[in-house]
Design a protein around this motif. Structure first.
Motif, mmCIF file in Angstrom:
data_model
loop_
_atom_site.group_PDB
_atom_site.id
_atom_site.type_symbol
_atom_site.label_atom_id
_atom_site.label_comp_id
_atom_site.label_asym_id
_atom_site.label_seq_id
_atom_site.Cartn_x
_atom_site.Cartn_y
_atom_site.Cartn_z
ATOM 1 N N GLU A 5 0.737 -0.991 0.017
ATOM 2 C CA GLU A 5 0.072 0.134 0.048
ATOM 3 C C GLU A 5 0.772 1.067 0.014
ATOM 4 O OE1 GLU A 5 -3.965 -0.990 2.526
ATOM 5 O OE2 GLU A 5 -2.126 -1.091 3.562
ATOM 6 N N GLU A 6 1.888 1.177 0.854
ATOM 7 C CA GLU A 6 2.714 2.364 0.943
ATOM 8 C C GLU A 6 3.691 2.553 -0.434
ATOM 9 O OE1 GLU A 6 3.891 5.809 3.057
ATOM 10 O OE2 GLU A 6 2.336 4.166 3.666
ATOM 11 N N TYR A 7 3.778 1.649 -1.162
ATOM 12 C CA TYR A 7 4.616 1.765 -2.152
ATOM 13 C C TYR A 7 3.705 2.365 -3.327
ATOM 14 C CZ TYR A 7 6.861 0.095 -6.673
ATOM 15 O OH TYR A 7 7.149 0.314 -7.986
ATOM 16 N N GLN A 8 2.662 1.761 -3.395
ATOM 17 C CA GLN A 8 1.677 2.290 -4.365
ATOM 18 C C GLN A 8 1.505 3.825 -4.252
ATOM 19 O OE1 GLN A 8 0.844 0.962 -7.334
ATOM 20 N NE2 GLN A 8 1.923 -0.819 -6.730
ATOM 21 N N SER A 9 1.043 4.144 -2.975
ATOM 22 C CA SER A 9 0.892 5.533 -2.848
ATOM 23 C C SER A 9 2.227 6.365 -3.112
ATOM 24 C CB SER A 9 0.679 5.844 -1.197
ATOM 25 O OG SER A 9 0.586 7.113 -0.729
ATOM 26 N N PHE A 10 3.494 6.002 -2.652
ATOM 27 C CA PHE A 10 4.711 6.354 -3.210
ATOM 28 C C PHE A 10 4.903 6.647 -4.798
ATOM 29 C CE2 PHE A 10 9.301 5.402 -4.240
ATOM 30 C CZ PHE A 10 9.855 6.497 -3.982
ATOM 31 N N MET A 11 4.371 5.721 -5.490
ATOM 32 C CA MET A 11 4.741 5.687 -6.846
ATOM 33 C C MET A 11 3.874 6.778 -7.611
ATOM 34 S SD MET A 11 7.366 4.164 -7.707
ATOM 35 C CE MET A 11 7.120 4.162 -9.555
ATOM 36 N N ASN A 12 2.494 6.439 -6.987
ATOM 37 C CA ASN A 12 1.381 7.257 -7.496
ATOM 38 C C ASN A 12 1.500 8.756 -7.519
ATOM 39 O OD1 ASN A 12 0.084 5.151 -8.424
ATOM 40 N ND2 ASN A 12 -1.372 4.889 -6.850
ATOM 41 N N ILE A 35 12.501 -2.161 -7.411
ATOM 42 C CA ILE A 35 11.394 -2.707 -6.374
ATOM 43 C C ILE A 35 11.969 -3.345 -5.225
ATOM 44 C CG2 ILE A 35 9.194 -3.713 -6.146
ATOM 45 C CD1 ILE A 35 8.751 -2.839 -9.127
ATOM 46 N N LEU A 36 12.703 -4.350 -5.818
ATOM 47 C CA LEU A 36 13.227 -5.113 -4.682
ATOM 48 C C LEU A 36 14.473 -4.530 -3.632
ATOM 49 C CD1 LEU A 36 13.804 -8.350 -4.086
ATOM 50 C CD2 LEU A 36 16.145 -8.358 -5.223
ATOM 51 N N PHE A 37 14.898 -3.551 -4.209
ATOM 52 C CA PHE A 37 15.738 -2.644 -3.270
ATOM 53 C C PHE A 37 14.854 -1.983 -2.260
ATOM 54 C CE2 PHE A 37 16.970 1.784 -2.203
ATOM 55 C CZ PHE A 37 18.225 1.558 -1.629
ATOM 56 N N LEU A 38 13.718 -1.325 -2.666
ATOM 57 C CA LEU A 38 12.603 -0.722 -1.753
ATOM 58 C C LEU A 38 12.186 -1.697 -0.694
ATOM 59 C CD1 LEU A 38 10.686 1.607 -4.174
ATOM 60 C CD2 LEU A 38 12.763 2.140 -2.527
ATOM 61 N N LYS A 39 11.723 -3.170 -1.071
ATOM 62 C CA LYS A 39 11.141 -4.034 -0.494
ATOM 63 C C LYS A 39 11.970 -4.638 0.537
ATOM 64 C CE LYS A 39 7.794 -7.960 -0.832
ATOM 65 N NZ LYS A 39 7.018 -8.659 -1.694
ATOM 66 N N GLN A 40 13.283 -5.077 0.024
ATOM 67 C CA GLN A 40 14.141 -5.642 0.977
ATOM 68 C C GLN A 40 15.228 -5.075 1.691
ATOM 69 O OE1 GLN A 40 14.403 -10.478 -0.876
ATOM 70 N NE2 GLN A 40 16.008 -8.969 -0.578
ATOM 71 N N VAL A 41 15.430 -3.879 1.195
ATOM 72 C CA VAL A 41 16.364 -2.896 2.178
ATOM 73 C C VAL A 41 15.583 -1.896 2.698
ATOM 74 C CG1 VAL A 41 18.445 -1.417 1.474
ATOM 75 C CG2 VAL A 41 18.254 -3.549 0.345
ATOM 76 N N TRP A 42 15.093 -0.666 1.984
ATOM 77 C CA TRP A 42 14.483 0.234 2.441
ATOM 78 C C TRP A 42 13.420 0.219 3.438
ATOM 79 C CZ3 TRP A 42 17.129 5.020 1.670
ATOM 80 C CH2 TRP A 42 16.597 6.120 2.209
ATOM 81 N N TRP A 43 12.440 -0.508 3.193
ATOM 82 C CA TRP A 43 11.045 -0.687 3.705
ATOM 83 C C TRP A 43 11.450 -1.148 5.083
ATOM 84 C CZ3 TRP A 43 6.574 1.387 4.180
ATOM 85 C CH2 TRP A 43 5.620 0.737 4.990
ATOM 86 N N PRO A 44 12.242 -2.211 5.345
ATOM 87 C CA PRO A 44 12.391 -2.993 6.653
ATOM 88 C C PRO A 44 13.317 -1.831 7.379
ATOM 89 C CG PRO A 44 13.012 -4.608 4.858
ATOM 90 C CD PRO A 44 12.779 -3.210 4.156
ATOM 91 N N LEU A 45 13.821 -0.976 6.758
ATOM 92 C CA LEU A 45 14.768 -0.106 7.734
ATOM 93 C C LEU A 45 14.041 1.200 8.296
ATOM 94 C CD1 LEU A 45 17.631 0.545 8.782
ATOM 95 C CD2 LEU A 45 18.023 1.543 6.555
ATOM 96 N N PHE A 46 13.041 1.784 6.998
ATOM 97 C CA PHE A 46 12.397 2.993 7.436
ATOM 98 C C PHE A 46 10.751 2.826 7.497
ATOM 99 C CE2 PHE A 46 16.416 4.113 5.138
ATOM 100 C CZ PHE A 46 16.932 4.859 6.335
#
Length: 229
Positions: A5-12, A35-46
């Protein structure tokens, strides 16, 4: 919200504000690796994407406009994150293209950017190591924001140490760094746990190491709230 949900909001939010080549680049250049960078690296951190801009356009004095995979931008801070794949196109790169890639990175540094590059394999296989690098580079720039938190001088120094290290830290390391007794170091670490600045990373009855807690992640590295794009 969760990642999807947050990713879709971000991209939109970025898609809605772009036109022309900037829009086309975002639609076509933002692919699996990003997308993998956002999902596996950035999102778990922030757990959000504030200050992050995908396919960020910059002006190249020699070659016109270029695009960064991601740009992290805050007052006085500009960090470029690039995700580099390894495939047939890279193995067949020409000498001119190789030189151009180096020139591009050099120009970014000259213009005041910090450039951090990850391979696709690093993002896929070693996301935690990527997170540590990001935490270190952002923490290096944002350490002074700790002055806004009502903590003692010793507590702030402990947090700076954890941020700069980018991973869990032990009472012995804190004691050595601050020239304190281990018992005193444990007391300071316990105080920071009580304030949700740190959280135990290993150990149950006796904590062996500590990592950043929710309050620091929210205030120091995240500052909750969207500011897309």
């Amino acid at each position: 919200m969760g990642f999807e949900e947050e990713y879709q909001s971000f991209m939109n939010s970025h898609l809605q504000t772009r036109t022309g080549e900037r829009l086309r680049r975002l639609q076509e250049g933002h692919n699996h690796a990003e997308i993998l960078f956002l999902k596996q690296v950035w999102w778990p951190l922030f757990h959000q994407f504030r200050y992050l801009h995908p396919e960020y356009e910059i002006n190249d004095f020699n070659y016109g406009n270029r695009y960064l995979d991601f740009a992290y931008i805050r007052p006085s801070i500009r960090i470029c994150f690039e995700i580099d794949g390894y495939g047939p196109h890279l193995r067949k790169i020409s000498r001119w293209q190789f030189s151009d890639s180096l020139e591009r990175q050099n120009q970014l540094v000259i213009d005041g950017w910090t450039v951090i590059r990850f391979s696709y394999d690093q993002v896929k296989e070693k996301p935690r190591r990527c997170q540590q690098i990001i935490q270190q580079v952002i923490g290096r720039w944002l350490g002074d924001e700790l002055n806004q938190i009502p903590l003692s001088l010793v507590e702030k120094e402990v947090l700076r140490l954890v941020i700069q290290k980018g991973e869990a830290i032990s009472p012995t390391e804190v004691a050595k760094y601050l020239k304190l007794g281990v018992k005193t170091a444990r007391k300071v670490l316990a105080q920071l746990v009580d304030k949700e600045m740190l959280t135990p990373a290993s150990g149950t009855v006796r904590v062996r190491s500590y990592q950043l807690g929710s309050q620091v992640r929210h205030f120091h590295l995240i500052n909750r709230g969207k500011n897309y794009p």
